[in-house]
Write a protein that holds these residues in place. Structure first.
Motif, PDB file in Angstrom:
ATOM      1  N   HIS A  38       0.829  -1.208   0.000  1.00 18.56           N
ATOM      2  CA  HIS A  38       0.000   0.000   0.000  1.00 18.56           C
ATOM      3  C   HIS A  38       0.863   1.258   0.000  1.00 18.56           C
ATOM      4  O   HIS A  38       0.584   2.199  -0.757  1.00 18.56           O
ATOM      5  CB  HIS A  38      -0.937  -0.007   1.209  1.00 18.56           C
ATOM      6  CG  HIS A  38      -1.692   1.258   1.383  1.00 18.56           C
ATOM      7  ND1 HIS A  38      -2.687   1.662   0.513  1.00 18.56           N
ATOM      8  CD2 HIS A  38      -1.586   2.230   2.320  1.00 18.56           C
ATOM      9  CE1 HIS A  38      -3.159   2.828   0.921  1.00 18.56           C
ATOM     10  NE2 HIS A  38      -2.510   3.201   2.006  1.00 18.56           N
ATOM     11  N   ILE A  39       1.903   1.284   0.807  1.00 22.85           N
ATOM     12  CA  ILE A  39       2.806   2.441   0.836  1.00 22.85           C
ATOM     13  C   ILE A  39       3.354   2.697  -0.562  1.00 22.85           C
ATOM     14  O   ILE A  39       3.309   3.818  -1.076  1.00 22.85           O
ATOM     15  CB  ILE A  39       3.981   2.215   1.816  1.00 22.85           C
ATOM     16  CG1 ILE A  39       3.508   2.172   3.256  1.00 22.85           C
ATOM     17  CG2 ILE A  39       5.052   3.300   1.640  1.00 22.85           C
ATOM     18  CD1 ILE A  39       4.573   1.681   4.238  1.00 22.85           C
ATOM     19  N   LEU A  40       3.884   1.662  -1.174  1.00 23.63           N
ATOM     20  CA  LEU A  40       4.562   1.798  -2.467  1.00 23.63           C
ATOM     21  C   LEU A  40       3.595   2.174  -3.584  1.00 23.63           C
ATOM     22  O   LEU A  40       3.896   3.039  -4.416  1.00 23.63           O
ATOM     23  CB  LEU A  40       5.294   0.505  -2.808  1.00 23.63           C
ATOM     24  CG  LEU A  40       6.341   0.060  -1.786  1.00 23.63           C
ATOM     25  CD1 LEU A  40       6.909  -1.294  -2.176  1.00 23.63           C
ATOM     26  CD2 LEU A  40       7.431   1.101  -1.623  1.00 23.63           C
ATOM     27  N   LEU A  41       2.436   1.541  -3.612  1.00 26.49           N
ATOM     28  CA  LEU A  41       1.461   1.842  -4.660  1.00 26.49           C
ATOM     29  C   LEU A  41       0.888   3.251  -4.498  1.00 26.49           C
ATOM     30  O   LEU A  41       0.640   3.948  -5.489  1.00 26.49           O
ATOM     31  CB  LEU A  41       0.348   0.794  -4.653  1.00 26.49           C
ATOM     32  CG  LEU A  41       0.791  -0.607  -5.078  1.00 26.49           C
ATOM     33  CD1 LEU A  41      -0.308  -1.625  -4.801  1.00 26.49           C
ATOM     34  CD2 LEU A  41       1.227  -0.633  -6.531  1.00 26.49           C
ATOM     35  N   THR A  42       0.726   3.678  -3.270  1.00 24.00           N
ATOM     36  CA  THR A  42       0.212   5.023  -3.025  1.00 24.00           C
ATOM     37  C   THR A  42       1.228   6.080  -3.447  1.00 24.00           C
ATOM     38  O   THR A  42       0.849   7.131  -3.984  1.00 24.00           O
ATOM     39  CB  THR A  42      -0.180   5.175  -1.541  1.00 24.00           C
ATOM     40  OG1 THR A  42      -1.162   4.182  -1.234  1.00 24.00           O
ATOM     41  CG2 THR A  42      -0.750   6.545  -1.253  1.00 24.00           C
ATOM     42  N   GLU A  43       2.508   5.818  -3.221  1.00 24.72           N
ATOM     43  CA  GLU A  43       3.542   6.744  -3.696  1.00 24.72           C
ATOM     44  C   GLU A  43       3.417   6.950  -5.202  1.00 24.72           C
ATOM     45  O   GLU A  43       3.513   8.079  -5.699  1.00 24.72           O
ATOM     46  CB  GLU A  43       4.941   6.220  -3.358  1.00 24.72           C
ATOM     47  CG  GLU A  43       5.285   6.262  -1.891  1.00 24.72           C
ATOM     48  CD  GLU A  43       6.591   5.544  -1.571  1.00 24.72           C
ATOM     49  OE1 GLU A  43       7.331   5.142  -2.500  1.00 24.72           O
ATOM     50  OE2 GLU A  43       6.876   5.392  -0.375  1.00 24.72           O
ATOM     51  N   GLU A  44       3.196   5.862  -5.923  1.00 24.07           N
ATOM     52  CA  GLU A  44       3.051   5.950  -7.376  1.00 24.07           C
ATOM     53  C   GLU A  44       1.784   6.715  -7.767  1.00 24.07           C
ATOM     54  O   GLU A  44       1.813   7.582  -8.648  1.00 24.07           O
ATOM     55  CB  GLU A  44       3.020   4.550  -7.987  1.00 24.07           C
ATOM     56  CG  GLU A  44       2.852   4.562  -9.491  1.00 24.07           C
ATOM     57  CD  GLU A  44       2.784   3.170 -10.092  1.00 24.07           C
ATOM     58  OE1 GLU A  44       3.277   3.015 -11.222  1.00 24.07           O
ATOM     59  OE2 GLU A  44       2.239   2.246  -9.456  1.00 24.07           O
ATOM     60  N   VAL A  45       0.679   6.416  -7.115  1.00 22.59           N
ATOM     61  CA  VAL A  45      -0.591   7.069  -7.427  1.00 22.59           C
ATOM     62  C   VAL A  45      -0.488   8.581  -7.223  1.00 22.59           C
ATOM     63  O   VAL A  45      -0.930   9.369  -8.071  1.00 22.59           O
ATOM     64  CB  VAL A  45      -1.744   6.472  -6.580  1.00 22.59           C
ATOM     65  CG1 VAL A  45      -2.973   7.377  -6.587  1.00 22.59           C
ATOM     66  CG2 VAL A  45      -2.109   5.087  -7.090  1.00 22.59           C
ATOM     67  N   GLY A 121       3.851   7.261   4.515  1.00 19.74           N
ATOM     68  CA  GLY A 121       4.659   6.060   4.718  1.00 19.74           C
ATOM     69  C   GLY A 121       5.061   5.861   6.171  1.00 19.74           C
ATOM     70  O   GLY A 121       5.129   4.729   6.658  1.00 19.74           O
ATOM     71  N   HIS A 122       5.323   6.974   6.897  1.00 22.28           N
ATOM     72  CA  HIS A 122       5.669   6.864   8.324  1.00 22.28           C
ATOM     73  C   HIS A 122       4.560   6.142   9.084  1.00 22.28           C
ATOM     74  O   HIS A 122       4.821   5.264   9.906  1.00 22.28           O
ATOM     75  CB  HIS A 122       5.858   8.250   8.964  1.00 22.28           C
ATOM     76  CG  HIS A 122       7.089   8.951   8.551  1.00 22.28           C
ATOM     77  ND1 HIS A 122       8.346   8.564   8.935  1.00 22.28           N
ATOM     78  CD2 HIS A 122       7.260  10.055   7.792  1.00 22.28           C
ATOM     79  CE1 HIS A 122       9.232   9.387   8.433  1.00 22.28           C
ATOM     80  NE2 HIS A 122       8.599  10.295   7.723  1.00 22.28           N
ATOM     81  N   TYR A 123       3.352   6.552   8.819  1.00 20.72           N
ATOM     82  CA  TYR A 123       2.201   5.979   9.506  1.00 20.72           C
ATOM     83  C   TYR A 123       2.136   4.464   9.291  1.00 20.72           C
ATOM     84  O   TYR A 123       2.029   3.690  10.246  1.00 20.72           O
ATOM     85  CB  TYR A 123       0.924   6.658   9.001  1.00 20.72           C
ATOM     86  CG  TYR A 123      -0.336   6.035   9.534  1.00 20.72           C
ATOM     87  CD1 TYR A 123      -0.749   6.275  10.840  1.00 20.72           C
ATOM     88  CD2 TYR A 123      -1.116   5.207   8.733  1.00 20.72           C
ATOM     89  CE1 TYR A 123      -1.911   5.702  11.334  1.00 20.72           C
ATOM     90  CE2 TYR A 123      -2.281   4.638   9.219  1.00 20.72           C
ATOM     91  CZ  TYR A 123      -2.675   4.889  10.523  1.00 20.72           C
ATOM     92  OH  TYR A 123      -3.816   4.312  11.006  1.00 20.72           O
ATOM     93  N   HIS A 124       2.214   4.049   8.047  1.00 16.76           N
ATOM     94  CA  HIS A 124       2.071   2.624   7.755  1.00 16.76           C
ATOM     95  C   HIS A 124       3.309   1.820   8.135  1.00 16.76           C
ATOM     96  O   HIS A 124       3.184   0.653   8.507  1.00 16.76           O
ATOM     97  CB  HIS A 124       1.699   2.416   6.286  1.00 16.76           C
ATOM     98  CG  HIS A 124       0.299   2.854   5.982  1.00 16.76           C
ATOM     99  ND1 HIS A 124      -0.808   2.311   6.589  1.00 16.76           N
ATOM    100  CD2 HIS A 124      -0.171   3.808   5.144  1.00 16.76           C
ATOM    101  CE1 HIS A 124      -1.904   2.890   6.138  1.00 16.76           C
ATOM    102  NE2 HIS A 124      -1.537   3.819   5.258  1.00 16.76           N
ATOM    103  N   ARG A 125       4.502   2.418   8.075  1.00 16.15           N
ATOM    104  CA  ARG A 125       5.682   1.692   8.572  1.00 16.15           C
ATOM    105  C   ARG A 125       5.557   1.457  10.075  1.00 16.15           C
ATOM    106  O   ARG A 125       6.003   0.441  10.593  1.00 16.15           O
ATOM    107  CB  ARG A 125       6.971   2.419   8.197  1.00 16.15           C
ATOM    108  CG  ARG A 125       7.339   2.220   6.723  1.00 16.15           C
ATOM    109  CD  ARG A 125       8.719   2.780   6.390  1.00 16.15           C
ATOM    110  NE  ARG A 125       8.762   4.222   6.442  1.00 16.15           N
ATOM    111  CZ  ARG A 125       8.427   5.029   5.428  1.00 16.15           C
ATOM    112  NH1 ARG A 125       8.030   4.512   4.270  1.00 16.15           N
ATOM    113  NH2 ARG A 125       8.497   6.334   5.560  1.00 16.15           N
ATOM    114  N   GLY A 126       4.918   2.383  10.787  1.00 19.22           N
ATOM    115  CA  GLY A 126       4.635   2.175  12.212  1.00 19.22           C
ATOM    116  C   GLY A 126       3.696   0.999  12.416  1.00 19.22           C
ATOM    117  O   GLY A 126       3.889   0.182  13.328  1.00 19.22           O
ATOM    118  N   GLN A 127       2.683   0.899  11.569  1.00 18.57           N
ATOM    119  CA  GLN A 127       1.777  -0.255  11.648  1.00 18.57           C
ATOM    120  C   GLN A 127       2.527  -1.554  11.367  1.00 18.57           C
ATOM    121  O   GLN A 127       2.291  -2.570  12.028  1.00 18.57           O
ATOM    122  CB  GLN A 127       0.634  -0.093  10.650  1.00 18.57           C
ATOM    123  CG  GLN A 127      -0.364   0.975  10.994  1.00 18.57           C
ATOM    124  CD  GLN A 127      -1.449   1.064   9.928  1.00 18.57           C
ATOM    125  OE1 GLN A 127      -1.155   1.163   8.737  1.00 18.57           O
ATOM    126  NE2 GLN A 127      -2.701   1.027  10.371  1.00 18.57           N
TER     127      GLN A 127
END
Length: 149
Positions: A38-45, A121-127
């Motif tokens: 999700h992090i990676l795909l969202t960066e692209e979007v 990405g910080h948020y989801h890396r925390g998850q």
């Protein structure tokens, strides 16, 4: 803009740190891999929104394989480096109109979108780190201060 550039250097470094852990235990970390995808795909979007390309924003929760994650990290890094090289600082406050994943239209400055991308990405890396700990693994050190040291 220098702060945002530094945040993106950290973003790419932190993604590589997470990837390294997932590569070593891929079969045991499905939720972690889903969040990382999700992090990676969202960066692209988001980059596609900024530069005016069409998106399939509905796919931002697609789970990628580890090899696909690795390729996506490299692709995102390259595309963002190209974007930053072509973005004059004075254009950072240009407004971009886009549709989110539910089709709602918004207008936001490039600067604010870039800040969001770095913080998202910080948020989801925390998850991911929380899930790693619950699964008995050591969390990954991805703090900004660790990066700059």
């Amino acid at each position: 803009m220098q702060t945002i550039y530094k945040m993106f250097e950290h973003l790419h470094w932190a993604n590589e740190q997470i990837l390294a852990v997932l590569q070593n235990s891929e079969d045991k970390m499905n939720e972690e891999k889903r969040l990382f995808s999700h992090i990676l795909l969202t960066e692209e979007v988001w980059l596609n929104r900024i530069i005016g390309l069409e998106n399939q924003a509905s796919l931002i929760w697609t789970e990628l394989g580890i090899e696909e994650c690795s390729k996506q990290i490299n692709q995102n890094k390259q595309k963002y480096e190209q974007f930053f090289a072509s973005l004059p600082d004075q254009h950072a406050d240009k407004l971009i109109t886009y549709r989110n994943s539910t089709g709602q239209e918004f207008t936001t400055s490039i600067r604010d979108i870039l800040t969001h991308i770095a913080l998202h990405g910080h948020y989801h890396r925390g998850q991911i780190n929380q899930k790693l700990r619950l699964d008995g693994f050591e969390p990954v050190g991805t703090d900004f201060i660790t990066f700059v040291r």
